[in-house]
Motif scaffolding. Structure first.
Motif, PDB file in Angstrom:
ATOM      1  N   ARG A 142      42.649  35.545  37.417  1.00 40.61           N
ATOM      2  CA  ARG A 142      43.042  34.788  36.234  1.00 40.61           C
ATOM      3  C   ARG A 142      44.556  34.753  36.154  1.00 40.61           C
ATOM      4  O   ARG A 142      45.245  35.644  36.655  1.00 40.61           O
ATOM      5  CB  ARG A 142      42.417  35.320  34.956  1.00 40.61           C
ATOM      6  CG  ARG A 142      42.917  36.635  34.463  1.00 40.61           C
ATOM      7  CD  ARG A 142      42.220  36.986  33.158  1.00 40.61           C
ATOM      8  NE  ARG A 142      42.574  38.316  32.705  1.00 40.61           N
ATOM      9  CZ  ARG A 142      42.106  38.873  31.626  1.00 40.61           C
ATOM     10  NH1 ARG A 142      41.230  38.221  30.874  1.00 40.61           N
ATOM     11  NH2 ARG A 142      42.471  40.079  31.275  1.00 40.61           N
ATOM     12  N   ASN A 144      47.876  34.314  33.627  1.00 37.17           N
ATOM     13  CA  ASN A 144      48.420  34.430  32.269  1.00 37.17           C
ATOM     14  C   ASN A 144      47.366  34.803  31.230  1.00 37.17           C
ATOM     15  O   ASN A 144      47.369  34.307  30.109  1.00 37.17           O
ATOM     16  CB  ASN A 144      49.140  33.144  31.856  1.00 37.17           C
ATOM     17  CG  ASN A 144      50.308  32.830  32.757  1.00 37.17           C
ATOM     18  OD1 ASN A 144      50.879  33.717  33.385  1.00 37.17           O
ATOM     19  ND2 ASN A 144      50.668  31.557  32.848  1.00 37.17           N
ATOM     20  N   GLY A 146      44.263  34.019  31.045  1.00 40.53           N
ATOM     21  CA  GLY A 146      43.260  32.981  30.783  1.00 40.53           C
ATOM     22  C   GLY A 146      41.875  33.395  31.262  1.00 40.53           C
ATOM     23  O   GLY A 146      41.586  34.572  31.460  1.00 40.53           O
ATOM     24  N   GLY A 147      41.033  32.413  31.485  1.00 41.30           N
ATOM     25  CA  GLY A 147      39.661  32.671  31.927  1.00 41.30           C
ATOM     26  C   GLY A 147      39.595  33.069  33.396  1.00 41.30           C
ATOM     27  O   GLY A 147      40.429  32.663  34.200  1.00 41.30           O
ATOM     28  N   TRP A 148      38.592  33.863  33.724  1.00 44.90           N
ATOM     29  CA  TRP A 148      38.386  34.305  35.114  1.00 44.90           C
ATOM     30  C   TRP A 148      37.804  33.163  35.936  1.00 44.90           C
ATOM     31  O   TRP A 148      36.940  32.423  35.457  1.00 44.90           O
ATOM     32  CB  TRP A 148      37.460  35.509  35.165  1.00 44.90           C
ATOM     33  CG  TRP A 148      38.082  36.749  34.595  1.00 44.90           C
ATOM     34  CD1 TRP A 148      37.879  37.276  33.359  1.00 44.90           C
ATOM     35  CD2 TRP A 148      39.013  37.615  35.257  1.00 44.90           C
ATOM     36  NE1 TRP A 148      38.634  38.412  33.205  1.00 44.90           N
ATOM     37  CE2 TRP A 148      39.336  38.647  34.344  1.00 44.90           C
ATOM     38  CE3 TRP A 148      39.617  37.621  36.514  1.00 44.90           C
ATOM     39  CZ2 TRP A 148      40.225  39.671  34.661  1.00 44.90           C
ATOM     40  CZ3 TRP A 148      40.494  38.644  36.822  1.00 44.90           C
ATOM     41  CH2 TRP A 148      40.796  39.650  35.910  1.00 44.90           C
ATOM     42  N   GLN A 149      38.288  33.042  37.169  1.00 46.61           N
ATOM     43  CA  GLN A 149      37.819  32.015  38.099  1.00 46.61           C
ATOM     44  C   GLN A 149      37.481  32.674  39.427  1.00 46.61           C
ATOM     45  O   GLN A 149      38.096  33.664  39.811  1.00 46.61           O
ATOM     46  CB  GLN A 149      38.918  30.967  38.321  1.00 46.61           C
ATOM     47  CG  GLN A 149      39.359  30.258  37.050  1.00 46.61           C
ATOM     48  CD  GLN A 149      40.493  29.300  37.335  1.00 46.61           C
ATOM     49  OE1 GLN A 149      40.380  28.448  38.206  1.00 46.61           O
ATOM     50  NE2 GLN A 149      41.585  29.441  36.607  1.00 46.61           N
ATOM     51  N   TYR A 165      54.021  32.871  36.076  1.00 43.87           N
ATOM     52  CA  TYR A 165      52.598  33.173  36.111  1.00 43.87           C
ATOM     53  C   TYR A 165      52.404  34.672  36.270  1.00 43.87           C
ATOM     54  O   TYR A 165      53.081  35.320  37.059  1.00 43.87           O
ATOM     55  CB  TYR A 165      51.916  32.464  37.295  1.00 43.87           C
ATOM     56  CG  TYR A 165      51.792  30.967  37.105  1.00 43.87           C
ATOM     57  CD1 TYR A 165      50.764  30.434  36.362  1.00 43.87           C
ATOM     58  CD2 TYR A 165      52.727  30.100  37.682  1.00 43.87           C
ATOM     59  CE1 TYR A 165      50.652  29.056  36.185  1.00 43.87           C
ATOM     60  CE2 TYR A 165      52.619  28.744  37.513  1.00 43.87           C
ATOM     61  CZ  TYR A 165      51.577  28.222  36.773  1.00 43.87           C
ATOM     62  OH  TYR A 165      51.469  26.862  36.604  1.00 43.87           O
TER      63      TYR A 165
END
Length: 170
Positions: A142, A144, A146-149, A165
């Protein structure tokens, strides 16, 4: 009162329990076998890693389950049980279905990020697999907070130049 050794029990079943420290834990369940004329006074539960006997446990006379801790391993564990009465030991049951001892994988360490033109190349050291095989582990990242990818490879692309970042990997 005539009696013979207890008959063989059916193969035990297993289910995964919460780990104990860094070890996996299994619940081994069995049905009490026919006692063949005398009450069962003890059991022996054998624990195999692959084909190697690694431990023998003596559950109580009335037991029909046992929690067993095992080291994490890419080799499967199996279990078999036998009962005892005044006439002696019965035959061992068939082995349970194989089940590996696994716990959650360890966290990646040593994460580095090298910026490029609209991308960041990352490198890290994989954490311990704790019984999982390499092809059973997946990683996520992820930016900053945010959501995990899903992470495939080591290049994070499609980024904006001139932007800071923060990268996390799990």
């Amino acid at each position: 009162i005539p009696a013979g050794p207890p008959l063989a029990a059916a193969a035990p079943t297993t289910q995964e329990l919460a780990p104990v420290g860094n070890q996996a834990q299994m619940q081994v369940n069995w049905a009490a076998p026919n006692n063949n004329g005398d009450a069962i006074d003890s059991y022996q539960l054998e624990v195999y890693e692959g084909s190697a006997l690694v431990r023998t446990i003596t559950p109580g006379a009335g037991a029909t389950s046992q929690a067993v801790t095992v080291p994490t391993s890419e080799s499967a564990y199996t279990y078999r049980i036998r009962a005892h009465n005044k006439a002696g030991w019965g035959e061992y049951s068939a082995s349970s279905a194989p089940r590996r001892g696994v716990t959650a994988p360890g966290a990646p360490t040593g994460l580095t990020a090298t910026p490029g033109d609209r991308f960041i190349d990352i490198a890290y050291t994989a954490g311990s697999r704790n019984g999982a095989r390499a092809n059973e582990i997946s990683y996520q990242y992820r930016l900053n907070g945010g959501g995990w990818q899903g992470l495939s490879g080591t290049r994070l692309s499609g980024l904006a130049n001139g932007t800071n970042y923060s990268v996390e990997v799990r």
